[in-house]
Design a protein around this motif. Structure first.
Motif, PDB file in Angstrom:
ATOM      1  N   TYR A   9       1.296   3.856  -2.081  1.00  0.00           N
ATOM      2  CA  TYR A   9       0.218   2.959  -1.633  1.00  0.00           C
ATOM      3  C   TYR A   9       0.658   2.205  -0.377  1.00  0.00           C
TER       4      TYR A   9
ATOM      5  N   HIS B  97      -6.023  -5.369   1.642  1.00  0.00           N
ATOM      6  CA  HIS B  97      -6.429  -4.030   1.209  1.00  0.00           C
ATOM      7  C   HIS B  97      -5.200  -3.350   0.612  1.00  0.00           C
ATOM      8  N   LEU B  98      -5.401  -2.676  -0.465  1.00  0.00           N
ATOM      9  CA  LEU B  98      -4.335  -1.839  -1.022  1.00  0.00           C
ATOM     10  C   LEU B  98      -4.925  -0.457  -1.227  1.00  0.00           C
ATOM     11  N   PHE B  99      -4.483   0.478  -0.384  1.00  0.00           N
ATOM     12  CA  PHE B  99      -5.037   1.833  -0.422  1.00  0.00           C
ATOM     13  C   PHE B  99      -3.937   2.863  -0.606  1.00  0.00           C
ATOM     14  N   LYS B 100      -4.344   3.999  -1.125  1.00  0.00           N
ATOM     15  CA  LYS B 100      -3.384   5.101  -1.253  1.00  0.00           C
ATOM     16  C   LYS B 100      -2.870   5.468   0.126  1.00  0.00           C
TER      17      LYS B 100
ATOM     18  N   PRO C  85      -8.342   1.966   5.122  1.00  0.00           N
ATOM     19  CA  PRO C  85      -9.417   1.211   4.474  1.00  0.00           C
ATOM     20  C   PRO C  85     -10.663   1.114   5.363  1.00  0.00           C
TER      21      PRO C  85
ATOM     22  N   CYS D 239      -9.627   5.303  -4.335  1.00  0.00           N
ATOM     23  CA  CYS D 239      -9.059   5.289  -2.977  1.00  0.00           C
ATOM     24  C   CYS D 239      -8.245   4.011  -2.750  1.00  0.00           C
ATOM     25  N   GLY D 240      -8.776   2.917  -3.197  1.00  0.00           N
ATOM     26  CA  GLY D 240      -8.059   1.658  -2.977  1.00  0.00           C
ATOM     27  C   GLY D 240      -8.875   0.468  -3.436  1.00  0.00           C
TER      28      GLY D 240
END
Lengths: 237, 130
Positions: free
Chosen positions: A60, A114-117, A122, A167-168
């Motif tokens: 992530y 934001h925490l996204f893969k 994002p 996704c996030g």
């Protein structure tokens, strides 16, 4: 008129609504290209779990964005505002980042975490997001930190059980309220979205009467396009 | 014109020929049982070899399949953690090390946040939605 427009921008959801659909200026383009290069080099360096650490199902990346609320969205590029903080591949690495970041409740102004893969930006336009949507929950002030933490722990711990659909997640700090949202890949998959909603209710321990809204990214894009058009007309008039 | 032999000798000769044919047929029939015997011996060896190879193939296939299943389970199985487990790792010493190359940003803290106080707050307010 201007006030109403600004207010409508603020009232929109989940921190990504101020993505600029118009092309940036030339000077901005160079900067964006540099940023992209930076991000690409970061992408190439894939993080791996350290020895003895607890690996996560996916890597992530933490992102942070901040926008000056008074300034119209059209003069700023969303991509320019969003900053990559770092990527992690294990639970321990996650805590290293998380414990060195301030809590969403302590953020001021128009800010988003934001925490996204890893590999997914994002942004609505990202390949993983363009057919997707998000669940949105509006929170009263004071709850964002706890909800954000519960949300990302559920996401990292693979509690949603929807395969690779997630996704996030985003937390958006606004003037009067905070918004948390979780993004998934396929907006048309009702079974998946329903499961995400139910898991969200469970992990956030939401009361039954909590209003949860699902919004597709295509609708969000249309909304922003309409706002940009209205803003352009407002400037002309 | 049609010539029809009507004398007896010709008639007898004709009967002899028929008898000879019948005898030949009988001899042929008598020799027939040897074939299945030979065929049986040959087939038993062949099938034995075949069955052995089939068993070995099956074994190989089974081991390959098992190996693939084990590998698949390693790669496909989801790594999931409960919230409590993840929270438990928050206080480990590794979690307090500051990551390298963090951007210079006001949201980045110089020292790690203590999760003990925060955890107590979370537990205390866990059902308090007001």
């Amino acid at each position: 008129m201007r006030y109403a427009f600004n207010e409508s921008l603020k009232d929109d959801d989940s921190g990504d609504h101020d993505q600029d659909q118009s092309s940036p200026k030339d000077s901005e383009t160079i900067k964006i290209e540099d940023d992209e290069k930076e991000q690409n080099t970061t992408k190439k360096k894939m993080v791996v779990p350290g020895a003895g650490e607890h690996p996560l199902q996916y890597n992530y990346t933490f992102w942070y964005s901040r926008r000056t609320p008074g300034r119209p969205a059209s003069t700023q590029s969303y991509e320019q505002n969003i900053k990559q903080i770092g990527s992690f591949a294990s639970v321990e690495q996650f805590w290293r980042f998380y414990s060195h970041m301030i809590r969403p409740g302590d953020l001021t102004g128009h800010s988003d975490f934001h925490l996204f893969k890893e590999g997914i930006k994002p942004m609505w336009e990202d390949d993983a997001n363009k057919m997707g949507g998000k669940w949105i929950i509006r929170l009263r002030k004071g709850l964002a930190s706890r909800c954000w933490e519960n949300l990302i722990l559920a996401m990292l711990g693979e509690q949603f059980m929807v395969g690779e659909e997630i996704c996030g997640a985003v937390v958006s700090v606004r003037f009067q309220e905070d918004i948390i949202s979780i993004w998934n890949k396929t907006a048309s998959d009702q079974g998946t979205t329903a499961r995400i909603r139910d898991t969200l209710r469970r992990v956030l321990n939401l009361p039954p009467n909590t209003i949860m809204e699902y919004k597709t990214h295509t609708d969000s894009i249309k909304y922003v396009c309409l706002l940009s058009l209205l803003f352009s007309l407002h400037l002309l008039l | 014109k049609w010539y029809v032999p009507m004398n007896l000798s010709t008639y007898l000769n004709f009967i002899d020929i028929r008898m000879e044919v019948a005898r030949r047929r009988m001899i042929q029939k008598h020799l027939q049982p040897t074939r299945p015997l030979r065929r049986c011996t040959y087939n038993s060896k062949h099938t034995a070899v075949k069955s052995e190879s089939i068993i070995s193939y099956c074994r190989t296939f089974y081991f390959c399949l098992t190996g693939i299943c084990v590998l698949m389970s390693v790669f496909i199985a989801k790594i999931s953690y409960s919230r409590e487990f993840l929270m438990g790792l928050a206080s480990c010493p590794e979690a307090k090390i500051k990551p390298l190359f963090l951007p210079d940003n006001p949201i980045i803290l110089s020292e790690a946040v203590s999760f003990l106080f925060y955890f107590i707050l979370v537990v205390f307010f866990s059902n308090n939605w007001g």
